[in-house]
Design a protein around this motif. Sequence first.
Motif, short mmCIF file in Angstrom:
data_model
loop_
_atom_site.label_atom_id
_atom_site.label_comp_id
_atom_site.label_asym_id
_atom_site.label_seq_id
_atom_site.Cartn_x
_atom_site.Cartn_y
_atom_site.Cartn_z
N UNK A 1 80.19 47.33 16.05
CA UNK A 1 80.81 48.57 15.59
C UNK A 1 82.23 48.68 16.13
N UNK A 2 83.12 49.22 15.28
CA UNK A 2 84.51 49.40 15.67
C UNK A 2 84.82 50.90 15.75
N UNK A 3 84.91 51.46 16.99
CA UNK A 3 85.35 52.85 17.13
C UNK A 3 86.88 52.90 17.00
N UNK A 4 87.36 53.41 15.89
CA UNK A 4 88.79 53.38 15.60
C UNK A 4 89.54 54.42 16.42
N UNK A 5 90.84 54.22 16.51
CA UNK A 5 91.77 55.16 17.17
C UNK A 5 91.31 55.48 18.58
N UNK A 6 90.92 54.43 19.31
CA UNK A 6 90.48 54.57 20.71
C UNK A 6 89.34 55.57 20.86
N UNK A 7 88.46 55.63 19.87
CA UNK A 7 87.31 56.53 19.92
C UNK A 7 87.55 57.87 19.27
N UNK A 8 88.80 58.17 18.91
CA UNK A 8 89.09 59.47 18.29
C UNK A 8 88.88 59.45 16.79
N UNK A 9 88.77 58.27 16.21
CA UNK A 9 88.60 58.15 14.76
C UNK A 9 87.18 57.78 14.40
N UNK A 10 86.94 57.59 13.11
CA UNK A 10 85.59 57.23 12.67
C UNK A 10 85.18 55.85 13.19
N UNK A 11 83.87 55.66 13.32
CA UNK A 11 83.32 54.37 13.74
C UNK A 11 82.98 53.56 12.49
N UNK B 1 74.63 29.75 6.82
CA UNK B 1 75.50 30.87 7.20
C UNK B 1 76.02 30.61 8.61
N UNK B 2 77.31 30.33 8.72
CA UNK B 2 77.89 30.02 10.02
C UNK B 2 79.35 30.47 10.05
N UNK B 3 79.90 30.52 11.26
CA UNK B 3 81.28 30.97 11.46
C UNK B 3 82.17 29.81 11.88
N UNK B 4 83.44 29.91 11.51
CA UNK B 4 84.43 28.92 11.91
C UNK B 4 85.14 29.31 13.21
N UNK B 5 85.23 30.61 13.46
CA UNK B 5 85.85 31.07 14.71
C UNK B 5 85.34 32.47 15.01
N UNK B 6 85.36 32.84 16.30
CA UNK B 6 85.04 34.19 16.76
C UNK B 6 86.03 34.57 17.84
N UNK B 7 86.39 35.85 17.87
CA UNK B 7 87.38 36.28 18.85
C UNK B 7 87.42 37.81 18.89
N UNK B 8 88.32 38.34 19.67
CA UNK B 8 88.57 39.77 19.62
C UNK B 8 90.05 40.03 19.89
N UNK B 9 90.52 41.14 19.38
CA UNK B 9 91.89 41.57 19.62
C UNK B 9 91.86 43.09 19.69
N UNK B 10 92.39 43.64 20.75
CA UNK B 10 92.30 45.08 21.06
C UNK B 10 90.84 45.51 21.05
N UNK B 11 90.43 46.31 20.06
CA UNK B 11 89.09 46.91 20.08
C UNK B 11 88.10 46.25 19.14
N UNK B 12 88.51 45.23 18.41
CA UNK B 12 87.68 44.67 17.34
C UNK B 12 87.12 43.30 17.72
N UNK B 13 85.80 43.15 17.59
CA UNK B 13 85.14 41.87 17.74
C UNK B 13 84.97 41.29 16.35
N UNK B 14 85.60 40.15 16.09
CA UNK B 14 85.68 39.64 14.72
C UNK B 14 85.26 38.18 14.63
N UNK B 15 84.95 37.75 13.40
CA UNK B 15 84.59 36.36 13.14
C UNK B 15 85.05 35.99 11.74
N UNK B 16 85.30 34.70 11.55
CA UNK B 16 85.65 34.19 10.21
C UNK B 16 84.46 33.42 9.66
N UNK B 17 83.91 33.83 8.52
CA UNK B 17 82.76 33.12 7.96
C UNK B 17 83.18 31.86 7.22
N UNK B 18 82.32 30.86 7.27
CA UNK B 18 82.54 29.66 6.48
C UNK B 18 82.15 29.92 5.02
#
Length: 729
Positions: free
Chosen positions: A261-271, A699-716
């Motif tokens: 889950x991504x809580x936007x705007x440092x928790x002040x915005x929608x999740x 179903x697999x990923x090519x990369x996984x990482x995070x930047x600021x508040x988001x945990x993200x992945x790139x799907x193959x």
Amino acid sequence: MKTYLGRTAIGAIVAATLCAPAYAQVSENGDGSIVVTAQRREQNAQDVGIALSVIGSDELEQRGVTNVNQLQDATPSLEIEPAFGGGAAQFRLRGVGFQDYASNNSPTVGVYVNEVAYPVPVMTQGLIFDVARVEVLRGPQGTLYGRNTTGGAVNFTTNKPTDHFTAGGMVEYGRFDAVRGEAYVSGPITEGINLRVSGATQQGGAYQYNRDTGEEIGDANRWAGRALLAIEPVGSGFSGLLDFHYGRDTSEATGLYLLNDLPTQAGAGPVIPADTDRFATGWGLSPQLLADTELSVGDVPGVNNETWGASANLSYDFGSVTLTSVTAYDWLHREQFADWDSSASVEADTFFGSDVDVFAQEVRLSNSQPGPLTWVVGAYYSQQNLDERYYSDFVDVYGTYARVNYAQKVESISGFGQLEYAFSPRFKAIAGLRYEYEKRQLQGFGSAFGGAQALPPTDVSTSMKPLTGKLAFEFTPSDDLLLYASASKGTKSGGFTTYNTGNESGIEPFAPETLYAYEVGFKANPSRTFQINGSFFYYDYRDQQVLSAVWGDNGAVGRFANAPKSSIWGTELEVVVTPAEGVTVTQYVGYKKGRYLEFFDLDVPASNLVGEAVYTDRAHTDIPFPNLSLGGSMRYAIPMGDYTLTPSATYSFRDEYPSWLGETFDIAAYFVVNAELQLAPTNGPWTLSLWGRNIFNEKYDLTRNYFTSADIAQPARPVSYGLRFSIDY
């Protein structure tokens, strides 16, 4: 719009096909043995005491390889990770790698096209086409190559001009409205001068969508061309190959999906809930990024890149020695917009604006007379310039917008040489040396946050003067067995961490890394139907470059650090079997393991808590990379009267890829199978193929990482299938 683009591309390619791919085989001798140029001269691959894999154009087509990153599924011990799903390739060969999403640092694996190096990783992302073979060399390279690498080298050799007229083409249509095509024409202009012109395109293929609007993303729009002019006057001793190439890429990006889950705007915005569909994604574009770039409202993440280059490979045989000169110039303009938070919220939107040019001059002298002594000596000069804009928009999470601007100049000059001496027809010794001077200058590195200058333009430089080399022995106890052992030393340049920082300590240079490599291996052909090659290696790694952090005046700053001592060991095995007429089976397997032996790493949370540097001892912890890789192919050519029906399959497995960021970002193991059914007249010019890639929809990923508040992945890419038609005259 997608249908129109697809039909337009198909029409253009079919027109080229009907007027005239480009399925050149791996170069072979008359006895069917594979010819390689790994040691700067033509040799039977089984006679070269180096761990190398050779991938021919047929296998490249079958696996759907269109860029260098996809080679990781065709050879053991190789991983090429797209950083944040973007254009910065992170190479790792036998565990020797460098994880960096910036543009300015050198890779551990050298990439060459027709003997010309591509020393900036983003330059390697062009379209692969009209390729005769790819050679993947494992281990340090430097005594025969202009550039020094610790991990290895990937050598692309394109199809050369022919002294008789040939022409051909290929068109392929697949799932997701994906279109790919190639065309070429080759032949003599006059006696001793031959020309080859080839081109390729890749269109469509989007398999992702915006989770909010349903808009598709991921369509390719790539075009590339190459003209080769071969000059070899009869009886003159002179030969030359002029290479002119151009590429244009305005493709959409492969989107990222949310792992949590991504809580936007440092928790002040929608999740924004974590994506249950890995092909869902999102993006947004702020007014600030629009103002700073040439992006427009409604643009999706993607690239706007242009490349061109030229090289001249000239040689003259004086009778006893041959002089070779390779002169090259390559240029890249890159604009890349990426959304690393995978949402409409502006939490981690980035833009790279890069201008790169590289000039290189190599001169070699080698003996050209048969005898027990074979040698080559050379000198290499290179100058590369990079002007970079790197913008990061964090307005919705941190309330700020970051700008980084800098230039980098790298100048390198080296001398290298290698000699081989055959003490007998069965025993040979090989020795090589390389001395290099390189200077890297980071010029005017400045950063600003929210319009306020955080770090004024600052100049930093670093240099190195390594002496590296190789010592090897080869023994052939019988005509069908080669045994070899080698010890070599390679060095990778130091560099600079060019991320967002307001602290000068963040751009202090990190040191070069050095690799002492020890290897034993064998290459055997016990029978005409069976070939087996194996190797075992041990790497003594000094000052390994690791993405970490340092403690400065303003706290922890992300930066590359040097692990004083680590080690990697592993083994590889490659087998080719032809058990019956028309049947070929190949198999490779690679296993590697690495550990830090001395490494005190900054503990960022503990340091921030107490307000001073706190280090943790990572000695005897594993270096994070996949341990096991395996793959292979099966092919059966079945005669059917005037036609041949050839079913085939390729497969690859990659072990779990653990992340230094934690278990959330581990990439799970995956097993991918491709299949093809090919029909061709026995003596005819055309081939029709029905193909499927990732046919079991792994179903697999090519990369996984995070930047600021988001945990993200790139799907193959999911399962895809299609038709390919090719013709050669």
